[in-house]
Write a protein that holds these residues in place. Structure first.
Motif, short mmCIF file in Angstrom:
data_model
loop_
_atom_site.label_atom_id
_atom_site.label_comp_id
_atom_site.label_asym_id
_atom_site.label_seq_id
_atom_site.Cartn_x
_atom_site.Cartn_y
_atom_site.Cartn_z
N TRP A 1 0.86 -1.18 0.00
CA TRP A 1 0.00 0.00 0.00
C TRP A 1 0.89 1.22 0.00
O TRP A 1 1.94 1.24 0.66
N THR B 1 -8.86 1.66 12.72
CA THR B 1 -8.76 0.21 12.56
C THR B 1 -7.32 -0.19 12.86
O THR B 1 -6.53 0.64 13.28
N ASP B 2 -7.00 -1.45 12.66
CA ASP B 2 -5.60 -1.83 12.82
C ASP B 2 -5.03 -2.21 11.46
O ASP B 2 -5.76 -2.33 10.47
N ASP C 1 -6.60 -5.16 9.42
CA ASP C 1 -7.90 -4.90 8.81
C ASP C 1 -7.81 -3.87 7.68
O ASP C 1 -8.61 -3.85 6.77
N PHE C 2 -6.83 -3.00 7.80
CA PHE C 2 -6.65 -1.93 6.82
C PHE C 2 -6.14 -2.44 5.47
O PHE C 2 -6.63 -2.04 4.42
N ARG D 1 -8.27 -3.50 2.44
CA ARG D 1 -9.01 -2.40 1.80
C ARG D 1 -8.07 -1.36 1.20
O ARG D 1 -8.49 -0.31 0.77
N GLY D 2 -6.79 -1.65 1.23
CA GLY D 2 -5.78 -0.69 0.80
C GLY D 2 -5.96 -0.14 -0.59
O GLY D 2 -5.56 0.99 -0.87
N VAL E 1 -8.19 2.95 -0.23
CA VAL E 1 -7.76 3.96 0.72
C VAL E 1 -6.65 4.80 0.09
O VAL E 1 -5.65 4.26 -0.38
N ALA F 1 -3.64 7.53 4.82
CA ALA F 1 -3.81 6.92 6.14
C ALA F 1 -2.77 7.48 7.10
O ALA F 1 -1.72 7.98 6.70
N ILE G 1 -4.52 2.45 12.82
CA ILE G 1 -4.53 3.23 11.60
C ILE G 1 -5.79 4.08 11.57
O ILE G 1 -6.86 3.64 12.01
N TYR H 1 -7.86 6.08 8.58
CA TYR H 1 -7.88 6.35 7.14
C TYR H 1 -9.18 7.02 6.74
O TYR H 1 -10.11 7.08 7.47
#
Length: 178
Positions: free
Chosen positions: A22, A112-113, A116-117, A120-121, A124, A127, A176, A178
């Protein structure tokens, strides 16, 4: 014999390309935060090029629900002038999500952490890492994350407290926004 070699080569190629990566789409320059409590405003300058004093002005309007057309934090802040801009410049952790979401459109304000991020990078664009100091939190710009191994990540972030980017390898959960 050719088929097993081909299968091994395909497996190696697949595992080499399955690493997650990411990278932020917003980063203008490294900056140092101008006041101790201005990490959020410095992150906005690094991300969008908005001077810290102007990001602070947005924060004061948001947090105090007032429009200050005559308040110019850029002109007021001098070493001998401790003004409203400095005194109320820190963004409380409980308000950071709604402030960022409302004032800066690429930010959804979701906490989120890292685990989990990353899935979905791809959607996004920007962040931040929320770094916990003893009783306070500090915001830094997340610039790049690359998976090195299953639970080992190469993380590049820019800390406005020091004004430069740092690369760390971290297998731990990180918070994180975002």
């Amino acid at each position: 014999m050719k088929i097993p070699i081909l299968i091994v080569m395909l497996l190696l190629l697949t595992s080499a390309t399955s690493k997650k990566m990411w990278k932020t789409r917003y980063f203008t320059k490294h900056v140092v935060q101008q006041q101790d409590t201005w990490c959020v405003h410095a992150c906005m300058e690094m991300s969008f090029g908005i001077p810290q004093c102007m990001a602070l002005h947005r924060w004061l309007e948001y947090s105090q629900q007032l429009i200050f057309p005559t308040l110019n934090c850029c002109d007021l802040i001098t070493p001998d002038n401790y003004c409203n801009c400095v005194e109320h410049g820190g963004v409380a952790r409980s308000e950071i999500s709604s402030f960022l979401r409302q004032q800066f459109s690429p930010i959804s304000g979701v906490f989120t952490d890292l685990w989990d991020f990353l899935p979905r990078g791809d959607i996004v664009q920007l962040a931040f890492l929320s770094v916990r100091y003893t009783s306070t939190y500090h915001l830094v710009v997340l610039r790049e994350v690359e998976q090195v191994e299953d639970y080992l990540w190469d993380i590049l972030y820019c800390d406005p407290e020091v004004g430069y980017s740092t690369r760390v390898y971290n297998p731990n959960k990180l918070e994180i926004i975002y």
